[in-house]
Design a protein around this motif. Structure first.
Motif, PDB file in Angstrom:
ATOM      1  N   PHE A 171       0.822  -1.206  -0.061  1.00 64.35           N
ATOM      2  CA  PHE A 171      -0.025  -0.203  -0.094  1.00 64.35           C
ATOM      3  C   PHE A 171       1.019   1.201  -0.015  1.00 64.35           C
ATOM      4  N   LEU A 172       1.429   1.602  -1.313  1.00 69.62           N
ATOM      5  CA  LEU A 172       2.344   2.657  -1.375  1.00 69.62           C
ATOM      6  C   LEU A 172       1.269   3.785  -2.312  1.00 69.62           C
ATOM      7  N   GLY A 173       2.401   5.094  -2.302  1.00 67.04           N
ATOM      8  CA  GLY A 173       1.833   6.146  -2.951  1.00 67.04           C
ATOM      9  C   GLY A 173       2.742   6.702  -3.849  1.00 67.04           C
ATOM     10  N   ARG A 174       2.155   7.163  -5.062  1.00 62.42           N
ATOM     11  CA  ARG A 174       3.013   7.910  -6.007  1.00 62.42           C
ATOM     12  C   ARG A 174       2.390   9.416  -6.062  1.00 62.42           C
ATOM     13  N   THR A 175       3.171  10.486  -6.580  1.00 66.02           N
ATOM     14  CA  THR A 175       2.433  11.777  -6.565  1.00 66.02           C
ATOM     15  C   THR A 175       1.922  12.006  -7.954  1.00 66.02           C
ATOM     16  N   PHE A 176       1.051  12.938  -8.022  1.00 67.18           N
ATOM     17  CA  PHE A 176       0.302  13.568  -9.194  1.00 67.18           C
ATOM     18  C   PHE A 176       1.164  13.559 -10.359  1.00 67.18           C
ATOM     19  N   ALA A 177       2.359  14.241 -10.029  1.00 63.01           N
ATOM     20  CA  ALA A 177       3.276  14.431 -10.982  1.00 63.01           C
ATOM     21  C   ALA A 177       4.016  12.909 -11.632  1.00 63.01           C
ATOM     22  N   GLU A 178       4.192  12.123 -10.830  1.00 58.83           N
ATOM     23  CA  GLU A 178       4.809  10.804 -11.155  1.00 58.83           C
ATOM     24  C   GLU A 178       3.741  10.098 -11.908  1.00 58.83           C
ATOM     25  N   TYR A 179       2.455  10.094 -11.519  1.00 63.73           N
ATOM     26  CA  TYR A 179       1.244   9.635 -12.470  1.00 63.73           C
ATOM     27  C   TYR A 179       1.244  10.279 -13.798  1.00 63.73           C
ATOM     28  N   ARG A 180       1.381  11.363 -13.858  1.00 64.93           N
ATOM     29  CA  ARG A 180       1.356  11.902 -15.097  1.00 64.93           C
ATOM     30  C   ARG A 180       2.356  11.468 -16.039  1.00 64.93           C
ATOM     31  N   ARG A 181       3.574  11.241 -15.475  1.00 63.67           N
ATOM     32  CA  ARG A 181       4.772  10.799 -16.345  1.00 63.67           C
ATOM     33  C   ARG A 181       4.655   9.305 -16.646  1.00 63.67           C
ATOM     34  N   MET A 182       4.262   8.620 -15.439  1.00 68.27           N
ATOM     35  CA  MET A 182       4.312   6.811 -15.759  1.00 68.27           C
ATOM     36  C   MET A 182       3.084   6.604 -16.886  1.00 68.27           C
ATOM     37  N   LEU A 183       2.136   7.457 -16.862  1.00 64.09           N
ATOM     38  CA  LEU A 183       0.997   7.257 -17.693  1.00 64.09           C
ATOM     39  C   LEU A 183       0.773   8.033 -18.968  1.00 64.09           C
ATOM     40  N   GLY A 184       1.722   8.854 -19.106  1.00 64.06           N
ATOM     41  CA  GLY A 184       1.853   9.658 -20.362  1.00 64.06           C
ATOM     42  C   GLY A 184       0.483  10.390 -20.618  1.00 64.06           C
ATOM     43  N   LEU A 185       0.126  11.213 -19.509  1.00 65.08           N
ATOM     44  CA  LEU A 185      -1.075  12.022 -19.133  1.00 65.08           C
ATOM     45  C   LEU A 185      -0.861  13.565 -19.564  1.00 65.08           C
ATOM     46  N   GLU A 186       0.311  13.834 -20.136  1.00 63.90           N
ATOM     47  CA  GLU A 186       0.570  15.472 -20.463  1.00 63.90           C
ATOM     48  C   GLU A 186      -0.568  15.805 -21.277  1.00 63.90           C
ATOM     49  N   ALA A 187      -0.950  14.947 -22.294  1.00 66.37           N
ATOM     50  CA  ALA A 187      -1.963  15.332 -23.506  1.00 66.37           C
ATOM     51  C   ALA A 187      -3.395  15.320 -23.164  1.00 66.37           C
ATOM     52  N   VAL A 188      -3.330  14.545 -21.872  1.00 66.01           N
ATOM     53  CA  VAL A 188      -4.869  14.355 -21.612  1.00 66.01           C
ATOM     54  C   VAL A 188      -5.607  15.570 -20.569  1.00 66.01           C
ATOM     55  N   GLU A 189      -6.673  16.064 -21.020  1.00 65.10           N
ATOM     56  CA  GLU A 189      -7.137  17.094 -20.366  1.00 65.10           C
ATOM     57  C   GLU A 189      -8.057  16.574 -19.289  1.00 65.10           C
ATOM     58  N   LEU A 190      -7.580  16.892 -17.940  1.00 65.87           N
ATOM     59  CA  LEU A 190      -8.347  16.458 -16.949  1.00 65.87           C
ATOM     60  C   LEU A 190      -9.547  17.231 -16.498  1.00 65.87           C
ATOM     61  N   SER A 191      -9.532  18.263 -16.954  1.00 68.46           N
ATOM     62  CA  SER A 191     -10.932  19.326 -16.192  1.00 68.46           C
ATOM     63  C   SER A 191     -12.242  18.756 -16.811  1.00 68.46           C
ATOM     64  N   GLY A 192     -13.055  18.517 -16.135  1.00 70.62           N
ATOM     65  CA  GLY A 192     -14.365  18.391 -16.626  1.00 70.62           C
ATOM     66  C   GLY A 192     -14.546  16.817 -16.782  1.00 70.62           C
ATOM     67  N   ARG A 193     -13.545  15.984 -16.516  1.00 68.24           N
ATOM     68  CA  ARG A 193     -13.722  14.606 -16.707  1.00 68.24           C
ATOM     69  C   ARG A 193     -13.762  13.706 -15.649  1.00 68.24           C
ATOM     70  N   ARG A 194     -14.561  12.729 -15.519  1.00 72.20           N
ATOM     71  CA  ARG A 194     -14.557  11.763 -14.643  1.00 72.20           C
ATOM     72  C   ARG A 194     -13.345  10.811 -14.637  1.00 72.20           C
ATOM     73  N   VAL A 195     -12.551  10.718 -13.466  1.00 74.08           N
ATOM     74  CA  VAL A 195     -11.405   9.887 -13.325  1.00 74.08           C
ATOM     75  C   VAL A 195     -11.443   9.012 -12.409  1.00 74.08           C
ATOM     76  N   LEU A 196     -11.114   7.797 -12.521  1.00 73.19           N
ATOM     77  CA  LEU A 196     -11.003   6.540 -11.511  1.00 73.19           C
ATOM     78  C   LEU A 196      -9.480   6.090 -11.588  1.00 73.19           C
ATOM     79  N   ASP A 197      -8.864   6.011 -10.274  1.00 68.02           N
ATOM     80  CA  ASP A 197      -7.575   5.399  -9.782  1.00 68.02           C
ATOM     81  C   ASP A 197      -7.903   3.901  -9.300  1.00 68.02           C
ATOM     82  N   CYS A 198      -7.446   2.955 -10.041  1.00 67.51           N
ATOM     83  CA  CYS A 198      -7.688   1.610  -9.532  1.00 67.51           C
ATOM     84  C   CYS A 198      -6.562   0.673  -9.593  1.00 67.51           C
ATOM     85  N   PRO A 199      -5.704   0.365  -8.587  1.00 69.53           N
ATOM     86  CA  PRO A 199      -6.080   0.627  -7.111  1.00 69.53           C
ATOM     87  C   PRO A 199      -5.448   2.177  -6.857  1.00 69.53           C
ATOM     88  N   GLY A 200      -5.988   2.710  -5.890  1.00 71.15           N
ATOM     89  CA  GLY A 200      -5.586   4.159  -5.602  1.00 71.15           C
ATOM     90  C   GLY A 200      -4.491   4.184  -4.718  1.00 71.15           C
TER      91      GLY A 200
END
Length: 240
Positions: free
Chosen positions: A21-50
């Motif tokens: 049961f460990l954690g990563r930061t939001f910045a780490e998630y963006r890099r790991m998952l290549g989320l730079e091009a994903v617009e999060l605003s207004g989107r429904r998002v799930l982290d599984c497992p969080g």
């Protein structure tokens, strides 16, 4: 429960007693998952497992309607904090004999890695205390959401990584469930196991996803900590 290095293979493998049961930061998630091009605003998002991550809080701060699920969620914050701190201490201690399995570019050294983990944990615990309704106790392969609930589903450091804990059938069922609750994309990281070997059933899973009507793509990401873990799996669940 937690993370330990055991036995004569300690130098070749990062050994886990159970899912940590460990954690990563939001910045780490963006890099790991290549989320730079994903617009999060207004989107429904799930982290599984969080886990004990700061992603849900960070995504919501950027305008997303964000939730997380994990089987550890549910108890009061102090109980969850105890579990998270225990696993974090064990995880950092376990690096002593296996540092060579990692690329020390993202983090300077184990102390720098630990600082990122503690930062993520602090953000998570504060958000869990203030917005507990965003953190639901649940686990793959069954999630408590209707079909097509989320625009983006993120899943990091469970599937593929714990290949010796979960068999191939579990991976199929878990991917089916992640795609079921997604009306947009599913993104997974890493694609290697704890021995830094690419999951040997990945090609079969990609074929299964294609036959199920989804569109899976393996994409490079600007992140490599485990050696060889520099790709994520992106699934267009909307085509299924």
């Amino acid at each position: 429960m937690g993370t330990t290095v055991t036995g004569s293979d300690a130098s070749d493998r990062y050994e886990i007693d159970d899912v940590a049961f460990l954690g990563r930061t939001f910045a780490e998630y963006r890099r790991m998952l290549g989320l730079e091009a994903v617009e999060l605003s207004g989107r429904r998002v799930l982290d599984c497992p969080g886990g004990a991550c700061g992603f849900t809080a960070g995504a919501r701060a950027r305008g997303a309607d964000a939730y997380a699920v994990d089987p550890v969620y549910g108890p009061p914050v102090e109980h969850v904090a105890d579990r998270a701190r225990r696993d974090l201490h064990r995880a950092v201690d376990a690096l002593d004999e296996v540092e060579h399995l990692y690329v020390w570019d993202v983090y300077d050294d184990p102390a720098d890695l630990a600082s990122h983990r503690w930062s993520a944990l602090g953000r998570f615990l504060a958000d869990y205390a203030d917005h507990g309704d965003r953190y639901l106790p649940a686990a793959l392969p069954r999630l408590p959401f209707p079909d097509d609930t989320f625009d983006l589903v993120c899943s990091a450091h469970l599937l593929f990584l714990y290949a010796d804990h979960f068999d191939h059938e579990f991976h199929v069922r878990a991917l089916r469930e992640l795609c079921r609750v997604a009306r947009g994309e599913v993104r997974l990281f890493p694609l290697v196991d704890l021995a830094t070997e690419r999951y040997d059933g990945l090609d079969d899973l990609l074929l299964w996803l294609e036959r199920a009507g989804h569109d899976p793509t393996v994409r490079p990401v600007d992140f490599e900590f485990q050696r060889g873990a520099d790709e994520c799996l992106v699934i267009d669940a909307a085509t299924g």
